[in-house]
Design an enzyme around this catalytic site. Structure first.
Site, PDB file in Angstrom:
ATOM      1  N   HIS A   1      -1.987   1.337   7.279  1.00  0.00           N
ATOM      2  CA  HIS A   1      -2.352   1.294   5.864  1.00  0.00           C
ATOM      3  C   HIS A   1      -2.172   2.672   5.247  1.00  0.00           C
ATOM      4  O   HIS A   1      -2.491   3.695   5.857  1.00  0.00           O
ATOM      5  CB  HIS A   1      -3.810   0.847   5.730  1.00  0.00           C
ATOM      6  CG  HIS A   1      -4.299   0.788   4.329  1.00  0.00           C
ATOM      7  ND1 HIS A   1      -3.751  -0.062   3.385  1.00  0.00           N
ATOM      8  CD2 HIS A   1      -5.295   1.480   3.687  1.00  0.00           C
ATOM      9  CE1 HIS A   1      -4.386   0.106   2.223  1.00  0.00           C
ATOM     10  NE2 HIS A   1      -5.320   1.030   2.384  1.00  0.00           N
TER      11      HIS A   1
ATOM     12  N   CYS B   1       0.820  -1.209   0.000  1.00  0.00           N
ATOM     13  CA  CYS B   1       0.000   0.000   0.000  1.00  0.00           C
ATOM     14  C   CYS B   1       0.854   1.259   0.000  1.00  0.00           C
ATOM     15  O   CYS B   1       0.476   2.276  -0.579  1.00  0.00           O
ATOM     16  CB  CYS B   1      -0.981   0.000   1.166  1.00  0.00           C
ATOM     17  SG  CYS B   1      -0.211  -0.083   2.804  1.00  0.00           S
TER      18      CYS B   1
END
Length: 323
Positions: free
Chosen positions: A275, A30
């Site tokens: 994230h 990510c």
């Protein structure tokens, strides 16, 4: 005399009007995907790289980051509305398959492109000329001026930058953090300055200001402890339009306005977990949330409410034919 950035830059800085493709996450990627979306939607970089697809041949070296990025941008915009998998060559030489820091990866990409363009066919239009494509787009310089309190003499040093790191401690806004960065610092006691005119240590002031402004401004909010990786999760306000004139070494007529076009966000409690995703403004003015494979439209109010990690601004008017 050296030519200024305005005499080097590509003739058209207009970004593609469509949004790029979503990016498949192949596992703990990510940070890579969020960073790539911000760079892909950097108008000056995208317009220059995409123009080269027909005007010049790539050097075909698998390790050339200029060619790897050009191929990624072309694929990303050709497959708008779809999902693509980023080339593994984009992370070659960087730590992969574990949680990484998006800002570190951003600097890795820019520095790799800066190095590779020297021998790449895509750099031919800039061959032998400084500062090169990456420095032209993202590069600026600091002026550090020390003033002796005794004889009032000044000493200037100049240092280049590709990004600006802002200390978040106690800052409520980006403008406040920038103002603190350029506040004069007193040099006294053990930190006294050895004046070249007085020829001994004296009290002095040290002031850091922007000597030359970059076309694209990357602001990094210092959210992670370098020792523990713990995160400072406070909300720091940032504007859609940022005036950098108050932080420049020399006054100029009118403001020096930058427009926000990308925001990189980290969700989580430390640099070791969490994230990354990003928000970008496409060439048509629409904001999108880029969360790996998922691409969705959003309002600018949603963007401005984020706890940003890295902010991307483009100097107003820099997309207009070399201005």
């Amino acid at each position: 005399p050296a030519l200024g950035p305005r005499e080097h830059i590509p003739q058209s800085w207009e970004p593609p009007r469509t949004v790029a493709a979503g990016l498949k996450n192949t596992g703990n990627a990510c940070y890579l995907n969020a960073t790539l979306q911000c760079l892909t939607h950097t108008g000056p970089l995208a317009s220059h790289m995409l123009a080269l697809r027909t005007s010049q041949m790539a050097c075909q070296k698998t390790t050339c980051m200029m060619c790897v990025m050009q191929a990624h941008l072309e694929r990303a915009f050709q497959h708008s509305g779809a999902i693509i998998q980023p080339s593994c060559a984009l992370g070659a030489g960087f730590h992969v398959h574990k949680q990484e820091d998006a800002h570190e990866f951003l600097m890795f990409i820019l520095e790799s492109m800066e190095i590779s363009h020297q021998s790449c066919g895509m750099g031919l239009d800039l061959a032998g000329r400084e500062p090169g494509l990456i420095r032209e787009i993202f590069g600026g310089s600091w002026r550090s001026q020390i003033t002796c309190f005794q004889c009032q003499s000044t000493s200037d040093t100049f240092d280049p930058y590709l990004d600006i790191t802002l200390d978040m401690a106690g800052a409520q806004s980006v403008e406040q953090a920038l103002a603190r960065l350029v506040e004069p610092e007193e040099l006294a006691g053990e930190d006294a300055y050895h004046c070249g005119v007085c020829l001994h240590k004296v009290s002095a002031s040290k002031t850091l200001t922007l000597h030359s402004a970059s076309k694209v401004l990357i602001l990094v909010l210092k959210r992670f402890s370098p020792l523990t990786g713990d995160k400072v999760d406070g909300l720091v306000r940032f504007p859609q339009r940022l005036d950098m004139q108050p932080y420049m070494s020399q006054p100029r007529e009118g403001p020096l306005v930058y427009d926000l076009y990308a925001v990189l966000v980290h969700a989580g409690w430390s640099s070791h977990t969490g994230h990354y995703f990003s928000y970008i403004k496409a060439g048509n003015g629409q904001w999108y949330k880029m969360d790996d494979a998922k691409v969705s439209t959003c309002a600018v109010s949603s963007v401005l409410s984020q706890r940003a990690y890295v902010l991307f601004y483009s100097q107003e008017g820099s997309h207009e034919k070399g201005n």
